[in-house]
Scaffold this active site. Structure first.
Site, mmCIF file in Angstrom:
data_model
loop_
_atom_site.group_PDB
_atom_site.id
_atom_site.type_symbol
_atom_site.label_atom_id
_atom_site.label_comp_id
_atom_site.label_asym_id
_atom_site.label_seq_id
_atom_site.Cartn_x
_atom_site.Cartn_y
_atom_site.Cartn_z
ATOM 1 N N THR A 3 0.818 -1.206 0.000
ATOM 2 C CA THR A 3 0.000 0.000 0.000
ATOM 3 C C THR A 3 0.856 1.261 0.000
ATOM 4 O OG1 THR A 3 -1.724 -1.188 1.152
ATOM 5 C CG2 THR A 3 -1.815 1.205 1.290
ATOM 6 N N LYS B 282 2.510 -8.385 12.828
ATOM 7 C CA LYS B 282 1.312 -7.613 12.516
ATOM 8 C C LYS B 282 0.176 -8.184 13.356
ATOM 9 C CE LYS B 282 -1.570 -5.779 8.866
ATOM 10 N NZ LYS B 282 -1.861 -5.548 7.459
ATOM 11 N N ASP C 145 1.262 -6.761 5.355
ATOM 12 C CA ASP C 145 0.730 -8.081 5.730
ATOM 13 C C ASP C 145 1.809 -9.097 6.115
ATOM 14 O OD1 ASP C 145 -1.617 -6.877 5.080
ATOM 15 O OD2 ASP C 145 -2.090 -8.157 3.360
#
Ligand code: ASP
Length: 460
Positions: free
Chosen positions: A106, A261, A183
């Site tokens: 992203t 994460k 991720d």
């Protein structure tokens, strides 16, 4: 195809044409599932024709199924111009030189990736145009190594990254920033921690949870924090630099082998597990929270060890797991298995014979814990002792993903399982620690101000 209906085809295109609505129109859509309001976004040419993509006022994108649409009304148009002005990145002889290696994610997107309209903004000029503060910190050069979302990162990319990092260090770089999808950033961080040992400079992984077209994007601040760390900090280790608290007060630097994460959408998604973060970083300072880290050096020595055995699996144990889960891995030629067991490191009795068969076939099996915090303790219950007698090796407090990466890295170097065991159980970069600090579990994790705020507002 008309520019105004960019990316739409088949049924989706017909419905837009039928109601006279185009991309970038703010519109109201009536469907059999209720009403939606938002901006019609472009789609990727390769997407299917079953959905219209709508950006809601909240910033989230939703897919509206074409078949459910009963009426559409176009309001005003709000074409987004995501062209970032290219500016010449100023170079100053007094500033540290930092290399940004882009892998995708992203942080590399100008527009939300779900629309398909992803344009990586990674040239120094574009980054400078988007985040001019970067030029106050360092001389930045950039290189796009890959353009993938991080679920597509793997051994090939880890090795290539490690080799590129080695080359940059030898050439004299003062720090490295790696732009990465969040991720699987913790997988890549630990792969690099094992593959790039003894680095004289910081190697900082950074990403963003929200793309830069969203007002709440964390992309710019994370990049500022990461380049500051790469430029100025004396932490010569692989670290992840991401939002600390839920506000934008500071970022945290997490050791590459102790980070995970932990939230699918919060910007403060990364937490150090089993320890406290190494440091806090803000626009104006870096505040160490620990002192047991490798310090920056001026020499250019670094050990690049780009090894990875692909036939290694991680098995997350669940009650009633059947032995054929393990047998099928052995039959398919897997050489190593990391199990994330329950509690102190358990699996159910029916799987035991499969473990014996796997060990007899020469498969290396290691145990970690699903609880993430705490150690594997296989001496406490007789079941644990039994499992160890059958050949499962406990890995102290190594995180499951880290044990998976380390086992693949170790098996990539040798077939000798005794050597693999020695490598697995000898800590290289904080993946196994002697004890977990009492203040690590809940505090010094960007939590205290929020806890205090919570107490103030709830218990007035
Ligand atoms: N799915 C994205 C990735 O990991 C999410 C992100 O970049 O944060 O590549």
């Amino acid at each position: 195809m008309s520019e105004a209906l960019k990316g739409y085809k088949g049924a989706a295109l017909s419905i837009l044409e039928k109601f006279g609505v185009s991309v970038w129109d703010n519109c109201e859509i009536q469907t059999t599932r209720g009403e939606f309001r938002g901006l019609i976004l472009p789609r990727s040419e390769t997407d299917n024709d079953r959905y219209l993509v709508l950006k809601l006022a909240s910033g989230y994108n939703v897919g509206v199924e074409v078949e459910t649409v009963t009426d559409m009304k176009a309001g005003d148009r709000k074409e987004a111009h995501y062209k970032i002005p290219e500016k010449e990145f100023p170079v100053s002889p007094n500033k540290p030189n930092v290399k940004l290696l882009g892998t995708g994610g992203t942080i590399a997107s100008r527009l939300d990736y779900r629309t398909g309209a992803v344009i990586p903004a990674f040239s120094p000029g574009e980054l400078y145009g988007a985040v001019p503060e970067l030029a106050d910190i360092c001389n930045l050069t950039t290189e796009k190594l890959f353009a993938v979302f991080s679920e597509n990162m793997g051994p090939e990319q880890y090795k290539k990254l490690a080799v590129r990092i080695g080359e940059e260090i030898e050439k004299g770089i003062d720090g490295i920033v790696i732009g990465h999808g969040t991720d699987t950033m913790h997988h890549t961080a630990s792969a690099l921690a094992f593959m790039v040992q003894n680095s004289p400079v910081p190697i900082v992984l950074v990403g963003s949870q929200r793309s830069s077209d969203r007002p709440s994007s964390d992309a710019a601040l994370n990049l500022i924090h990461a380049t500051k760390t790469a430029s100025e900090s004396d932490i010569a280790e692989v670290v992840v630099c991401m939002f600390g608290p839920t506000s934008d007060e500071y970022g945290l630097l997490h050791r590459g082998t102790r980070v995970r994460k932990m939230h699918s959408s919060y910007r403060s998604t990364f937490r150090t597990v089993g320890d406290i973060p190494i440091a806090m970083v803000s626009r104006d300072k870096i505040t160490p929270l620990k002192d047991d880290y490798n310090k920056r050096r001026t020499d250019r020595k670094v050990d690049i060890l780009p090894y990875f055995e692909e036939r290694v699996a991680m098995v997350y144990y669940y009650p009633n797991m059947h032995p054929d889960m393990i047998d099928s891995l052995v039959q398919n030629g897997y050489r190593g298995i990391v199990i994330a067991g329950t509690g102190l490191g358990h699996i159910n009795k029916p799987v035991y014979p499969a473990i014996v068969r796997a060990v007899a076939a020469g498969v290396a099996i290691y145990m970690t814990v699903q609880t993430l915090w705490g150690y594997v303790h296989m001496f406490v219950y007789d079941t644990g002792r039994d499992l160890m007698a059958k050949g499962i090796i406990p890995t102290e407090n190594m995180l499951p993903e880290v044990a998976y990466i380390k086992l693949a890295w170790a098996l990539g170097q040798t077939d000798d399982l005794a050597k693999v065991k020695e490598m697995m159980l000898t800590p290289i970069c904080g993946e196994i620690t002697e004890r977990e600090p009492h203040n690590g579990y809940l505090i010094l994790q960007g939590g205290i101000p929020e806890v205090e705020e919570f107490l103030r507002t709830i218990h007035k």
